[in-house]
Design a protein around this motif. Structure first.
Motif, PDB file in Angstrom:
ATOM      1  N   GLY A 149      21.762  25.708   9.652  1.00 20.32           N
ATOM      2  CA  GLY A 149      22.714  26.791   9.470  1.00 20.32           C
ATOM      3  C   GLY A 149      22.620  27.821  10.578  1.00 20.32           C
ATOM      4  N   THR A 150      23.516  28.796  10.519  1.00 23.52           N
ATOM      5  CA  THR A 150      23.589  29.790  11.577  1.00 23.52           C
ATOM      6  C   THR A 150      22.341  30.661  11.649  1.00 23.52           C
ATOM      7  N   SER A 151      21.664  30.862  10.540  1.00 22.08           N
ATOM      8  CA  SER A 151      20.438  31.667  10.572  1.00 22.08           C
ATOM      9  C   SER A 151      19.348  31.015  11.402  1.00 22.08           C
ATOM     10  N   PHE A 152      19.388  29.708  11.501  1.00 23.67           N
ATOM     11  CA  PHE A 152      18.437  28.988  12.337  1.00 23.67           C
ATOM     12  C   PHE A 152      18.985  28.772  13.747  1.00 23.67           C
ATOM     13  N   ALA A 153      20.273  28.501  13.846  1.00 30.76           N
ATOM     14  CA  ALA A 153      20.867  28.155  15.132  1.00 30.76           C
ATOM     15  C   ALA A 153      21.016  29.351  16.066  1.00 30.76           C
ATOM     16  N   ALA A 154      21.400  30.496  15.540  1.00 30.76           N
ATOM     17  CA  ALA A 154      21.687  31.653  16.396  1.00 30.76           C
ATOM     18  C   ALA A 154      20.492  32.083  17.248  1.00 30.76           C
ATOM     19  N   PRO A 155      19.293  32.205  16.699  1.00 31.68           N
ATOM     20  CA  PRO A 155      18.165  32.587  17.562  1.00 31.68           C
ATOM     21  C   PRO A 155      17.849  31.552  18.635  1.00 31.68           C
ATOM     22  N   TRP A 156      17.971  30.282  18.300  1.00 26.62           N
ATOM     23  CA  TRP A 156      17.694  29.228  19.279  1.00 26.62           C
ATOM     24  C   TRP A 156      18.734  29.242  20.398  1.00 26.62           C
ATOM     25  N   LEU A 157      20.007  29.376  20.030  1.00 27.23           N
ATOM     26  CA  LEU A 157      21.049  29.402  21.049  1.00 27.23           C
ATOM     27  C   LEU A 157      20.948  30.665  21.901  1.00 27.23           C
ATOM     28  N   SER A 158      20.583  31.775  21.292  1.00 28.49           N
ATOM     29  CA  SER A 158      20.395  33.014  22.054  1.00 28.49           C
ATOM     30  C   SER A 158      19.265  32.867  23.068  1.00 28.49           C
ATOM     31  N   ALA A 159      18.183  32.246  22.657  1.00 29.34           N
ATOM     32  CA  ALA A 159      17.059  32.018  23.569  1.00 29.34           C
ATOM     33  C   ALA A 159      17.470  31.068  24.690  1.00 29.34           C
ATOM     34  N   PHE A 160      18.224  30.031  24.355  1.00 26.10           N
ATOM     35  CA  PHE A 160      18.726  29.079  25.349  1.00 26.10           C
ATOM     36  C   PHE A 160      19.571  29.817  26.382  1.00 26.10           C
ATOM     37  N   ALA A 161      20.473  30.676  25.910  1.00 22.55           N
ATOM     38  CA  ALA A 161      21.340  31.438  26.807  1.00 22.55           C
ATOM     39  C   ALA A 161      20.525  32.388  27.685  1.00 22.55           C
ATOM     40  N   ALA A 162      19.538  33.042  27.102  1.00 23.98           N
ATOM     41  CA  ALA A 162      18.698  33.972  27.874  1.00 23.98           C
ATOM     42  C   ALA A 162      17.923  33.246  28.964  1.00 23.98           C
ATOM     43  N   CYS A 163      17.382  32.077  28.650  1.00 25.17           N
ATOM     44  CA  CYS A 163      16.651  31.287  29.650  1.00 25.17           C
ATOM     45  C   CYS A 163      17.596  30.818  30.751  1.00 25.17           C
ATOM     46  N   LEU A 164      18.784  30.410  30.360  1.00 22.41           N
ATOM     47  CA  LEU A 164      19.766  29.961  31.341  1.00 22.41           C
ATOM     48  C   LEU A 164      20.155  31.109  32.272  1.00 22.41           C
ATOM     49  N   TRP A 165      20.379  32.276  31.714  1.00 22.79           N
ATOM     50  CA  TRP A 165      20.769  33.425  32.531  1.00 22.79           C
ATOM     51  C   TRP A 165      19.616  33.876  33.430  1.00 22.79           C
ATOM     52  N   GLN A 166      18.393  33.747  32.929  1.00 25.24           N
ATOM     53  CA  GLN A 166      17.238  34.094  33.761  1.00 25.24           C
ATOM     54  C   GLN A 166      17.107  33.106  34.928  1.00 25.24           C
ATOM     55  N   ALA A 167      17.393  31.847  34.674  1.00 25.45           N
ATOM     56  CA  ALA A 167      17.316  30.833  35.727  1.00 25.45           C
ATOM     57  C   ALA A 167      18.448  30.978  36.740  1.00 25.45           C
ATOM     58  N   TYR A 168      19.598  31.499  36.297  1.00 25.19           N
ATOM     59  CA  TYR A 168      20.781  31.645  37.150  1.00 25.19           C
ATOM     60  C   TYR A 168      21.345  33.066  37.006  1.00 25.19           C
TER      61      TYR A 168
END
Length: 80
Positions: A13-32
């Motif tokens: 569900g979104t309660s589990f997915a949102a933190p993971w996707l947010s972390a994914f986005a943050a790592c991606l933005w840090q890399a680029y």
């Protein structure tokens, strides 16, 4: 996942997915860091395993880091 008592359990569900996707986005933005928010969003969408055929249950699917970095590199080094 693991509970505070050490029990392993599944979750969804979104309660589990949102933190993971947010972390994914943050790592991606840090890399680029030169990419903008719109580009990061597009990369996340395009890297999902269901990107070609999104649905109402899973949306664009689970993002793939290798696909995301490949797409990000394409933004930075477009081929003519």
């Amino acid at each position: 996942l693991m509970s505070s008592s050490g029990t392993i359990f599944n979750g969804s569900g979104t309660s589990f997915a949102a933190p993971w996707l947010s972390a994914f986005a943050a790592c991606l933005w840090q890399a680029y860091p030169t990419l903008n928010a719109s580009q990061i969003r597009d990369i996340l969408i395009r890297s999902g395993h269901l990107a070609a055929t999104p649905n109402m249950e899973l949306g664009y699917g689970i993002p793939n880091w290798h696909q995301a970095t490949y797409t990000a590199e394409g933004y930075l080094n477009p081929q003519v």
